[in-house]
Enzyme design. Structure first.
Site, PDB file in Angstrom:
ATOM      1  N   CYS A  97       0.773  -1.130  -0.031  1.00 45.25           N
ATOM      2  CA  CYS A  97       0.076   0.104  -0.138  1.00 45.25           C
ATOM      3  C   CYS A  97       0.851   1.193  -0.106  1.00 45.25           C
ATOM      4  O   CYS A  97       1.749   1.344   0.843  1.00 45.25           O
ATOM      5  CB  CYS A  97      -0.796   0.286   1.404  1.00 45.25           C
ATOM      6  SG  CYS A  97      -1.695   1.492   1.741  1.00 45.25           S
ATOM      7  N   GLU A  98       0.590   2.147  -1.143  1.00 46.57           N
ATOM      8  CA  GLU A  98       1.670   3.468  -1.055  1.00 46.57           C
ATOM      9  C   GLU A  98       1.139   4.255   0.159  1.00 46.57           C
ATOM     10  O   GLU A  98       1.891   5.218   0.401  1.00 46.57           O
ATOM     11  CB  GLU A  98       1.226   4.052  -2.441  1.00 46.57           C
ATOM     12  CG  GLU A  98      -0.101   4.680  -2.782  1.00 46.57           C
ATOM     13  CD  GLU A  98      -0.293   5.097  -4.020  1.00 46.57           C
ATOM     14  OE1 GLU A  98      -1.006   6.065  -4.195  1.00 46.57           O
ATOM     15  OE2 GLU A  98       0.509   4.840  -4.800  1.00 46.57           O
ATOM     16  N   HIS A  99       0.198   4.059   0.900  1.00 43.47           N
ATOM     17  CA  HIS A  99      -0.265   4.901   1.931  1.00 43.47           C
ATOM     18  C   HIS A  99       0.360   4.631   3.404  1.00 43.47           C
ATOM     19  O   HIS A  99       0.828   5.517   3.962  1.00 43.47           O
ATOM     20  CB  HIS A  99      -1.796   4.853   2.172  1.00 43.47           C
ATOM     21  CG  HIS A  99      -2.660   5.364   0.959  1.00 43.47           C
ATOM     22  ND1 HIS A  99      -3.823   4.774   0.479  1.00 43.47           N
ATOM     23  CD2 HIS A  99      -2.273   6.377  -0.016  1.00 43.47           C
ATOM     24  CE1 HIS A  99      -4.180   5.226  -0.499  1.00 43.47           C
ATOM     25  NE2 HIS A  99      -3.295   6.410  -0.719  1.00 43.47           N
ATOM     26  N   HIS A 100       0.563   3.203   3.558  1.00 43.83           N
ATOM     27  CA  HIS A 100       1.277   2.856   4.649  1.00 43.83           C
ATOM     28  C   HIS A 100       2.381   2.087   4.538  1.00 43.83           C
ATOM     29  O   HIS A 100       3.114   1.636   5.725  1.00 43.83           O
ATOM     30  CB  HIS A 100       0.131   2.032   5.588  1.00 43.83           C
ATOM     31  CG  HIS A 100      -1.139   3.059   5.945  1.00 43.83           C
ATOM     32  ND1 HIS A 100      -2.358   2.783   5.124  1.00 43.83           N
ATOM     33  CD2 HIS A 100      -1.546   3.931   6.917  1.00 43.83           C
ATOM     34  CE1 HIS A 100      -3.218   3.697   5.729  1.00 43.83           C
ATOM     35  NE2 HIS A 100      -2.761   4.356   6.577  1.00 43.83           N
TER      36      HIS A 100
ATOM     37  N   GLN B 209      -4.909  -0.655  -4.903  1.00 38.81           N
ATOM     38  CA  GLN B 209      -5.420  -1.846  -5.830  1.00 38.81           C
ATOM     39  C   GLN B 209      -6.305  -1.325  -6.743  1.00 38.81           C
ATOM     40  O   GLN B 209      -6.178  -1.872  -8.143  1.00 38.81           O
ATOM     41  CB  GLN B 209      -6.389  -2.450  -4.880  1.00 38.81           C
ATOM     42  CG  GLN B 209      -7.117  -3.770  -5.413  1.00 38.81           C
ATOM     43  CD  GLN B 209      -7.834  -4.730  -4.548  1.00 38.81           C
ATOM     44  OE1 GLN B 209      -7.450  -4.643  -3.453  1.00 38.81           O
ATOM     45  NE2 GLN B 209      -8.901  -5.274  -5.137  1.00 38.81           N
TER      46      GLN B 209
ATOM     47  N   HIS C 264      -6.172  -6.388   2.838  1.00 37.67           N
ATOM     48  CA  HIS C 264      -5.151  -5.500   2.780  1.00 37.67           C
ATOM     49  C   HIS C 264      -4.764  -5.392   4.296  1.00 37.67           C
ATOM     50  O   HIS C 264      -5.482  -5.250   5.146  1.00 37.67           O
ATOM     51  CB  HIS C 264      -5.819  -3.887   2.625  1.00 37.67           C
ATOM     52  CG  HIS C 264      -5.879  -3.808   1.123  1.00 37.67           C
ATOM     53  ND1 HIS C 264      -5.404  -3.054   0.345  1.00 37.67           N
ATOM     54  CD2 HIS C 264      -6.706  -4.313   0.285  1.00 37.67           C
ATOM     55  CE1 HIS C 264      -5.610  -3.134  -0.884  1.00 37.67           C
ATOM     56  NE2 HIS C 264      -6.643  -3.846  -0.917  1.00 37.67           N
TER      57      HIS C 264
ATOM     58  N   CYS D  72      -3.151  -3.144   6.032  1.00 38.77           N
ATOM     59  CA  CYS D  72      -3.478  -1.882   6.633  1.00 38.77           C
ATOM     60  C   CYS D  72      -4.735  -1.815   7.180  1.00 38.77           C
ATOM     61  O   CYS D  72      -5.094  -0.886   8.131  1.00 38.77           O
ATOM     62  CB  CYS D  72      -3.210  -0.653   5.520  1.00 38.77           C
ATOM     63  SG  CYS D  72      -4.494  -0.701   4.240  1.00 38.77           S
TER      64      CYS D  72
END
Length: 207
Positions: free
Chosen positions: A97-100, A138, A166, A168
């Site tokens: 995940c590019e956020h976490h 995704q 996920h 996250c």
């Protein structure tokens, strides 16, 4: 030099060499994170962790060095007149995940209607890996896979469905276990014909 912003949905390309940190700088960053987490980066158990992490990142994010165009460059035209759906389902993948920067993983299902030949089946799995081994969402991963198919194979239609769990959501935040996210996208005949969509869903076990 300012880093270039990559628009949503386009292939995430490697940084220019001048912008990419050295291995030593990357290892120093890992030591900083270890200390920020509350541990001692000089402790024996984590002393070699920075080197291990940077080496692992080379594998986990190796997709930045893979070219989807090259993966799909070779096609076969001698298919005995076959012009129906080509489907490869249950392709396992993992991404981050590019956020976490925590993993998400699952299965990809890819189908297309050939126009001027077919591509080797293993190439579809390699295509998924090329995009999955990058920082992703995704939704973007789904779009990148089908866009690469359309740009390089020119099929009469294509369909991509991803289902993934996920971390996250599982490891942090709501901590919801066993929840799967499903994304899909259709182009060409699959986008225009509900019957073809239903066939695809039935073949991948979604109906």
């Amino acid at each position: 030099m300012d880093a270039k912003i990559t628009p949503l949905g386009t292939a995430k390309l490697p940084l220019e060499p001048a912008l990419r940190p050295t291995r030593e700088e990357a290892e120093a960053a890992v030591r900083t994170l270890i200390a920020w987490a509350g541990d001692d980066p000089r402790r024996e158990g984590v002393l070699e962790t920075p080197a291990r992490v940077t080496k692992a990142y080379g594998e986990l994010f190796g997709g930045y060095t893979q070219d989807p165009k090259e993966i799909l460059s070779k096609t076969f035209r001698e298919v005995g007149g076959y012009d129906d759906i080509v489907l490869v389902r249950d392709i396992p993948f993992f991404s981050h995940c590019e956020h976490h920067m925590v993993p998400f993983f699952g299965k990809a299902h890819i189908a297309y209607l050939p126009h001027d030949g077919v591509v080797g089946l293993s190439k579809l799995a390699r295509l998924v890996e090329a995009f999955a081994r990058r920082l992703q969402t995704q939704e973007t991963l789904t779009a990148q896979i089908i866009d690469a198919l359309n740009e390089n194979l020119g099929p009469r239609g294509a369909a991509v469905l991803l289902e993934a769990e996920h971390m996250c959501m599982t490891m942090r935040g709501v901590r919801a276990h066993g929840v799967k996210t499903v994304t899909h996208r259709f182009t060409g005949v699959f986008a225009e014909d509900r019957v073809e969509q239903d066939r695809f869903f039935a073949m991948v076990g979604q109906r």
